[in-house]
Design a protein around this motif. Structure first.
Motif, PDB file in Angstrom:
ATOM      1  N   UNK A  97       5.969 -14.558  -1.552  1.00 15.74           N
ATOM      2  CA  UNK A  97       4.513 -14.480  -1.462  1.00 15.74           C
ATOM      3  C   UNK A  97       4.043 -13.055  -1.676  1.00 15.74           C
ATOM      4  N   UNK A  98       2.797 -12.951  -2.062  1.00 16.12           N
ATOM      5  CA  UNK A  98       2.201 -11.650  -2.304  1.00 16.12           C
ATOM      6  C   UNK A  98       2.308 -10.798  -1.051  1.00 16.12           C
ATOM      7  N   UNK A 142      -4.904   6.364   4.457  1.00 18.03           N
ATOM      8  CA  UNK A 142      -4.871   5.580   3.240  1.00 18.03           C
ATOM      9  C   UNK A 142      -5.955   4.507   3.215  1.00 18.03           C
ATOM     10  N   UNK A 178       0.766  -5.943   6.901  1.00 17.00           N
ATOM     11  CA  UNK A 178       1.967  -6.040   6.056  1.00 17.00           C
ATOM     12  C   UNK A 178       2.123  -7.394   5.410  1.00 17.00           C
ATOM     13  N   UNK A 235       0.833  -1.210   0.000  1.00 12.47           N
ATOM     14  CA  UNK A 235       0.000   0.000   0.000  1.00 12.47           C
ATOM     15  C   UNK A 235       0.864   1.256   0.000  1.00 12.47           C
ATOM     16  N   UNK A 283       6.169 -21.115   5.497  1.00 12.55           N
ATOM     17  CA  UNK A 283       7.287 -20.879   4.588  1.00 12.55           C
ATOM     18  C   UNK A 283       8.124 -22.144   4.448  1.00 12.55           C
ATOM     19  N   UNK A 291       6.398 -24.734   2.327  1.00 18.28           N
ATOM     20  CA  UNK A 291       6.528 -24.434   0.899  1.00 18.28           C
ATOM     21  C   UNK A 291       7.945 -24.749   0.430  1.00 18.28           C
ATOM     22  N   UNK A 314       9.416 -18.932  -3.950  1.00 18.09           N
ATOM     23  CA  UNK A 314       8.367 -18.867  -2.928  1.00 18.09           C
ATOM     24  C   UNK A 314       8.226 -17.467  -2.342  1.00 18.09           C
TER      25      UNK A 314
END
Lengths: 327, 305, 323
Positions: free
Chosen positions: A59-60, B29, B305, A17, C223, C226, A57
């Protein structure tokens, strides 16, 4: 000495963001067989993200933006989940940082080992279980048969780290990545885990990538070092040469912040903090913290320059400045 | 990380300020949080100034004697949202009801927060039998079927106090039953914070217990409490609506729950008396829920996050 | 196994103080005016002397308050719930109420878990996507609506405007039955209240699942899973979901009281003859023996749900057994 893993111009960004975090920005390095490599840098320098990218791996909201990854000379399509899954665990094993949280608390050790073994090899459940026992023995866990039935919380931190290593070995990988393997352990246990890693490296003919911020560990465990700073390679060299003659001011600063037994010298902590990677400093990313900054450092990004003898450094002024270990 | 913390230690105030700035940026935001803040602001505005816009006084049966009872909405623009069988104008009554619901939501929450903070702080800062007992009482409160007890309480009080107190009765009851979550979270936060470096440092410098408690800890405890308080206001408004809807509230004060109760009597024919006050409730409660969620995201970056 | 039994016994022992606390609280509230008879006399003008006398006997109003409490408590524990002010023995009437309430609550809870958990998982796996945004927005609307009001809206639409479903009661007392048979008739009556209750619980469970799932997906073992080559499916459903769902089930189980607490308004809206509706009627008419009995029964149900939850938790999470 064959080439095992090659990473070329890797860029991994996190689209948050707050903006795009350039966690890994144009990183290249090579891991050769039998030549343990250290990835060193402060936390936030992109060490872990680099390796996770190589294993596909991230990740988003993170994503590999560009770069090439080769394993034994073969290029991998890092966008293909199927192709990357063949690498994970099978070619590259990964031991994560915190032994307290790296095992699923709800399943027994045996269940978790067996699961990984049966992911990589077509074996029966019993066979998987037996191989699990062998793995536990390999990493030096006493009473392996009974330990298989234990839950992670029933083991000590050191034991859990051994189990985590065993799991990383379950696919019989050619390359093992140990991500800060000792940070969360007691000092005595640390030594044991390091010893274990060394033994495994030798006995299983396995290569090692060690991720750490601890120069002491680098000296003890590795032959080559890649120093990362704020998502970029600052310097690459053999461990011996880096310790003798660091060429990048950041490498020197890292070395000077480590206590040494052989010299009486003041510890010099590195002033300032890792920069904001959404809007990194112009020019050399290290310039706000560097003692040798000139105008050019603020204006131009220094290229990673091959300086011969399998060394490379990314500094405008590496020839002019004299970096000294504090005496 | 640890370097950064210790470097910031001498300038605790500045760090606090920049934390607030960061939280404010995150909050700005966050679109849904902003929407929540706007709705809450609007709700407060209506509660206070609504009486000046409302065409009819609170609980006025004007239409009963003026031939405009049971009007559907959007037909007669003197009564945009229609009227009840009993002659009450729905639009006016929603405006009047806002104040009642705001009063119940906010004041009951204030009582809960005050009680919860004191009990939680005590249980967290001191150890020993008293604190264990407080913790036990808090846990018992969690298990209680609170709403039925509140309803019984409200019903009995309705008879004994003979309706003189109006909504204040409900405010007090909700306040009494709302503190356990606040106390529980306060205790947890205090246990966590008092182990942190800067509090230990203040202690070793000889700051007295009460000064440590107020200067350092409460400032840090406030952020989860603000979030909880916002969600508690939403919950209290919903509970008030239920109490009034079931007829255990104050029959002489305008609230949305009371309007819904009356609407339900004529639900078969006059759907609008049920629909519009309900929408008002949903919007107001949604505002506080969005605000609480947004504050939680802004003040606790971990989840985002 | 021994330690598990120990654990359960310890949790069950915690139920005793809660039970006593509720009984004292309920008793104190009904005795707020000196004794319960006063309240009834003040509140119900048409009360007869015979009814008051019966109430006096049940509450032993000639004794001091604390003695009265013990009489009442021991009566309750022996199953003597007293006589309703209006309609005979409380005990014989309360059992069907419990059944009717559970007939609504349990399917709603199961449906809500079945729908809410997958939605929450999807939302967490696709954080920041349009789907996630839609789901979180819908869920926050869901928890902001008064349950009974959704009920009223559904009644207006599906019972009055479109005469598809019954709006009142749990069944038709006599023919004509909805959809032709008494069994289908009961189902027809169940649909609207069940939908409302499920809808609201789905919102809560989706939010809980999403938050827990996000928390778990950040853990190192995900993690590591994976990284060791496990498929995304295994990582999500075998490891992440099981870890995320344990706290969700716990919170849902422990907040069974809150779920039941929504019952009075919802059951009143649908005239659903369960504990909640009975409670509202009894409290309105100051039928204090019935009111007290219902509160105590709800408390017992909540405590039973808590103990079951603890058991399930101990079963799902190996770490509980040693603590």
């Amino acid at each position: 000495m064959g080439e095992l893993l090659r990473v070329e111009n890797l860029r991994t960004y996190f689209f948050t963001e707050a903006g795009v975090v350039k966690a890994v920005d144009d990183v290249s390095f090579v891991v050769n067989e039998g030549e343990p490599l250290g990835l060193v840098g402060e936390s936030g320098s992109g060490k872990t993200v680099t390796v996770l990218s190589a294993m596909g791996i991230v990740t988003k909201p993170g994503r590999i933006v560009s770069g090439k990854i080769f394993f034994r000379g073969q290029e991998l399509d890092h966008a293909s989940e199927n192709e990357m899954r063949k690498i994970r665990g099978k070619k590259i094993g990964y031991v994560s940082q915190d032994p307290n949280s790296s095992l699923d608390p709800l399943y027994t050790i045996g269940n978790q080992l067996q699961e990984v073994i049966r992911t990589h090899f077509e074996v029966s459940k019993d066979e998987g279980w037996d191989r699990g026992i062998k793995l536990l023995k390999l990493v030096g866990i006493p009473e392996a048969e009974t330990r298989m039935k234990s839950f992670p919380h029933e083991l000590s931190g050191g034991m859990r780290q051994r189990v985590a290593i065993a799991r990383a070995l379950a696919g019989e990988p050619e390359l093992l990545v140990a991500d800060e393997p000792t940070t969360n352990l007691d000092v005595t246990i640390q030594a044991q885990v390091l010893e274990l890693l060394k033994t495994l490296e030798k006995d299983l003919q396995m290569s090692l990538i060690l991720i750490t911020h601890d120069m002491g560990l680098i000296a003890e465990m590795t032959d080559r070092v890649v120093v990362l700073y704020a998502g970029k390679v600052a310097e690459e060299a053999s461990t011996h040469e880096l310790f003798q003659t660091p060429r990048h001011p950041y490498s020197a600063a890292l070395l000077n912040s480590v206590p040494r037994l052989d010299r009486k010298a003041a510890l010099v902590p590195i002033g300032g903090g890792i920069p904001n990677l959404i809007t990194p400093p112009n020019g050399c990313r290290f310039h706000p913290r560097c003692a040798f900054t000139k105008q050019v450092c603020m204006d131009q990004i220094p290229p990673l320059e091959d300086i011969g003898g399998r060394r490379a450094v990314s500094c405008h002024r590496w020839k002019e400045i004299e970096l000294r270990r504090n005496v | 990380m640890s370097d950064a913390n210790s470097a910031a230690k001498p300038k605790q105030k500045q760090r606090g300020a920049s934390q607030a700035a960061v939280a404010w940026r995150r909050f700005r935001r966050n679109k849904s949080a902003l929407a929540g803040a706007v709705i809450v602001g609007f709700f407060i505005f209506i509660s206070i100034y609504g009486i000046f816009f409302a065409p009819y006084p609170s609980r006025s049966y004007y239409c009963l004697t003026n031939g405009c009872a049971n009007l559907p909405p959007f037909v007669n623009w003197a009564h945009p949202l229609g009227t009840e069988y009993s002659g009450i104008d729905v639009f006016s009554e929603i405006l009047h009801g806002a104040l009642g619901d705001l009063y119940v939501g906010v004041v009951a929450t204030a009582i809960s927060v005050a009680v919860g903070l004191v009990i939680g702080a005590f249980a967290g800062y001191r150890s020993g039998a008293v604190s264990a007992m407080l913790l036990g009482i808090t846990q018992i409160f969690f298990t209680l079927p609170v709403l039925v007890i509140i309803l019984l309480f409200a019903r009995i009080a309705q008879i004994l106090v003979a309706q003189g107190l109006g909504l204040t009765l409900i405010v007090v009851i909700l306040g009494i039953f709302g503190w356990p979550t606040i106390a529980f979270v306060t205790r947890g936060e205090i246990l966590r914070i008092k182990e942190l470096e800067f509090v230990q440092a203040a202690r070793s410098l000889g700051a007295s217990n009460s000064r440590i408690l107020f200067r350092h800890i409460l400032l840090n405890v406030m952020s989860p409490i603000i979030v909880l308080a916002s969600l508690l206001v939403a919950g209290n408004i919903l509970t008030e609506v239920v109490i009034s809807f079931l007829g255990f509230g104050s029959p002489n004060t305008s609230t949305w729950g009371l309007l819904l109760q009356e609407g339900f009597l004529y639900v078969r024919t006059s759907w609008w008396v049920s629909l519009f006050p309900g929408i008002a409730v949903v919007v107001a409660v949604l505002g506080f829920n969005l605000l609480g969620d947004g504050l939680s995201d802004a003040l606790n970056p971990r989840i985002r996050e | 196994m021994g330690s598990l039994l120990n654990y359960v016994i310890r949790r069950a022992l915690f139920a005793i103080p809660v039970f006593l606390a509720v009984s004292i609280l309920t008793f104190l509230i009904t005795n707020a005016a000196g004794d319960p008879v006063n309240i009834v006399r003040l509140g119900i003008r048409s009360i007869t002397a015979a009814q008051l006398e019966q109430l006096r006997l049940f509450f032993h109003t000639n004794e001091p308050v604390y003695i009265r409490y013990f009489y009442w408590l021991s009566d309750f524990l022996r199953g003597n719930l007293g006589q309703s002010l209006y309609t005979g023995s409380v005990a014989s009437r309360i059992i069907p109420w419990i059944g009717t309430t559970l007939e609504l609550q349990i399917p709603a809870l199961l449906l809500a878990l079945g729908i809410g958990i997958p939605i929450g998982v999807y939302s967490a796996k696709h954080q920041y996507s349009k789907g996630d945004y839609t789901i979180t927005t819908a869920a926050i609307f869901g928890i902001s609506m008064p349950t009974f009001w959704i009920g009223i809206m559904l009644i207006i639409v599906f019972s009055y405007y479109l005469p598809w479903l019954p709006a009142y009661g749990a069944y038709s007392a006599y023919p004509p039955y909805w959809w032709g048979s008494p069994f289908l008739d009961a189902i027809a009556h169940l649909i609207l209240p069940l939908s409302v209750l499920t809808l609201v619980s789905v919102a809560t469970i989706t939010r809980l699942t999403r938050v827990n799932m996000l928390e778990v997906l950040r853990q190192d073992y995900i993690l590591a899973g994976r990284a060791s080559g496990l498929s995304e499916w295994k990582v999500t459903y075998k490891h992440a979901l099981k870890n995320a769902i344990t706290p969700v089930l716990t919170i849902v189980g422990l907040s069974f009281g809150t779920l039941l607490a929504g019952a009075p308004a919802l059951e009143t809206t649908f005239s659903w003859p369960g504990l909640g509706f009975a409670f509202v009627r009894a409290a309105s008419t100051l039928d204090l023996p019935t009111v007290q009995a219902i509160i105590m029964i709800i408390t017992l149900m909540v405590l039973a749900a808590n103990i079951l939850t603890d058991l399930a938790y101990a079963f799902l999470d190996p770490r509980v057994r040693i603590t």
